[in-house]
Design a protein around this motif. Structure first.
Motif, short mmCIF file in Angstrom:
data_model
loop_
_atom_site.label_atom_id
_atom_site.label_comp_id
_atom_site.label_asym_id
_atom_site.label_seq_id
_atom_site.Cartn_x
_atom_site.Cartn_y
_atom_site.Cartn_z
N LEU A 52 -3.66 10.51 -13.56
CA LEU A 52 -4.08 9.40 -14.41
C LEU A 52 -4.52 8.19 -13.59
O LEU A 52 -5.19 7.29 -14.11
N GLY A 53 -4.13 8.15 -12.34
CA GLY A 53 -4.46 7.05 -11.45
C GLY A 53 -3.42 6.97 -10.35
O GLY A 53 -2.25 7.31 -10.57
N SER A 54 -3.83 6.50 -9.20
CA SER A 54 -2.93 6.45 -8.07
C SER A 54 -1.74 5.52 -8.33
O SER A 54 -1.90 4.45 -8.92
N THR A 55 -0.58 5.96 -7.89
CA THR A 55 0.61 5.12 -7.96
C THR A 55 0.83 4.40 -6.63
O THR A 55 1.92 3.94 -6.35
N GLY A 56 -0.24 4.31 -5.85
CA GLY A 56 -0.20 3.51 -4.63
C GLY A 56 -0.08 2.05 -5.03
O GLY A 56 -0.98 1.47 -5.64
N PHE A 57 1.04 1.45 -4.73
CA PHE A 57 1.42 0.12 -5.20
C PHE A 57 0.74 -0.98 -4.39
O PHE A 57 0.48 -2.06 -4.88
N GLY A 58 0.46 -0.68 -3.14
CA GLY A 58 -0.10 -1.68 -2.24
C GLY A 58 0.91 -2.06 -1.17
O GLY A 58 2.08 -1.70 -1.25
N ARG A 59 0.41 -2.73 -0.11
CA ARG A 59 1.26 -3.16 1.00
C ARG A 59 2.01 -2.01 1.65
O ARG A 59 3.14 -2.15 2.11
N GLY A 60 1.41 -0.82 1.65
CA GLY A 60 2.04 0.32 2.30
C GLY A 60 3.09 1.03 1.48
O GLY A 60 3.86 1.82 2.01
N ALA A 90 -4.64 0.76 -4.40
CA ALA A 90 -5.65 -0.20 -4.82
C ALA A 90 -6.11 -1.09 -3.67
O ALA A 90 -7.28 -1.47 -3.61
N ASP A 91 -5.20 -1.42 -2.74
CA ASP A 91 -5.58 -2.28 -1.62
C ASP A 91 -6.18 -1.49 -0.45
O ASP A 91 -6.55 -2.07 0.57
N GLY A 92 -6.28 -0.17 -0.59
CA GLY A 92 -6.88 0.68 0.43
C GLY A 92 -6.01 0.96 1.64
O GLY A 92 -6.41 1.70 2.53
N LEU A 93 -4.80 0.37 1.70
CA LEU A 93 -3.92 0.58 2.84
C LEU A 93 -3.15 1.89 2.71
O LEU A 93 -2.73 2.27 1.61
N PRO A 94 -2.92 2.58 3.81
CA PRO A 94 -2.10 3.80 3.77
C PRO A 94 -0.64 3.41 3.49
O PRO A 94 -0.24 2.26 3.71
N VAL A 95 0.13 4.37 3.01
CA VAL A 95 1.53 4.11 2.66
C VAL A 95 2.46 4.72 3.70
O VAL A 95 2.14 5.73 4.33
N ASP A 96 3.60 4.07 3.87
CA ASP A 96 4.66 4.64 4.70
C ASP A 96 6.02 4.55 4.01
O ASP A 96 7.00 5.09 4.51
N ILE A 118 12.09 -1.17 -9.07
CA ILE A 118 11.52 -0.67 -7.81
C ILE A 118 10.39 -1.59 -7.35
O ILE A 118 10.27 -1.90 -6.16
N SER A 119 9.58 -2.05 -8.28
CA SER A 119 8.48 -2.95 -7.95
C SER A 119 8.99 -4.24 -7.32
O SER A 119 8.45 -4.72 -6.31
N ARG A 120 10.04 -4.84 -7.89
CA ARG A 120 10.63 -6.06 -7.32
C ARG A 120 11.13 -5.80 -5.90
O ARG A 120 10.93 -6.61 -5.00
N LEU A 121 11.77 -4.67 -5.73
CA LEU A 121 12.28 -4.29 -4.41
C LEU A 121 11.14 -4.18 -3.40
O LEU A 121 11.22 -4.70 -2.29
N ALA A 122 10.06 -3.52 -3.80
CA ALA A 122 8.93 -3.29 -2.90
C ALA A 122 8.19 -4.58 -2.58
O ALA A 122 7.60 -4.70 -1.50
N ARG A 123 8.19 -5.54 -3.49
CA ARG A 123 7.50 -6.81 -3.26
C ARG A 123 8.29 -7.78 -2.38
O ARG A 123 7.72 -8.71 -1.83
#
Length: 153
Positions: A52-60, A90-96, A118-123
């Motif tokens: 449905l769309g990437s779950t790549g959140f951003g910032r790796g 969305a930001d084009g950065l690879p994830v780790d 999880i989003s708050r934790l990741a931010r």
């Protein structure tokens, strides 16, 4: 750990993956081994959501998630990748750093609350940096446990 989702020490791992598909396979395997689930079923649900769309959140960070029948509460897993991998974020950065979430099929608000947690934790910059610097899975789990316990207080 006082969170909206359940995690176990064995659901936090450092892994090698070479692609987005490889990450989802590693995540499915981690969920299956940690929570006695069928890895094929987990992978199917994660891939269905990802289509449905990437779950790549951003910032790796990526947050693959899905709702699955047969679960009684949300389950969490976390993978730290040995090296960053393209996840079509969305930001084009690879994830780790990959946070996985599986929730019961009919868990509308609970699923959203767990994703928000999880989003708050990741931010959180300090948490992100500490997770990135963690030397092993035990340290990762300790950091996650301390952060979620602190936030619950």
């Amino acid at each position: 750990m006082n969170t909206t989702f359940m995690m176990k020490p064995q659901s936090v791992r450092i892994v090698r993956a070479d692609s987005k598909g490889g990450i989802l396979q590693q995540l499915s395997k981690t969920f299956a081994e940690s929570f006695n689930l069928d890895p094929v079923q987990v992978l199917e649900h994660l891939e269905e959501r990802e289509s449905l769309g990437s779950t790549g959140f951003g910032r790796g960070v990526a947050i693959p998630h899905a709702r699955m029948p047969g679960l009684h509460r949300p389950l969490g897993a976390m993978l730290k990748l040995e090296r960053p991998v393209d996840f079509e974020a969305a930001d084009g950065l690879p994830v780790d750093l990959v946070f996985g979430l599986l929730s019961p099929a009919q868990s509308g608000a609970i699923h959203l609350h767990a994703l928000a947690e999880i989003s708050r934790l990741a931010r959180d910059e300090r948490v992100h940096d500490a997770l990135s610097d963690a030397p092993d899975a035990e340290a990762l789990f300790g950091l996650l446990t301390n952060v979620t316990d602190r936030d619950a207080a």
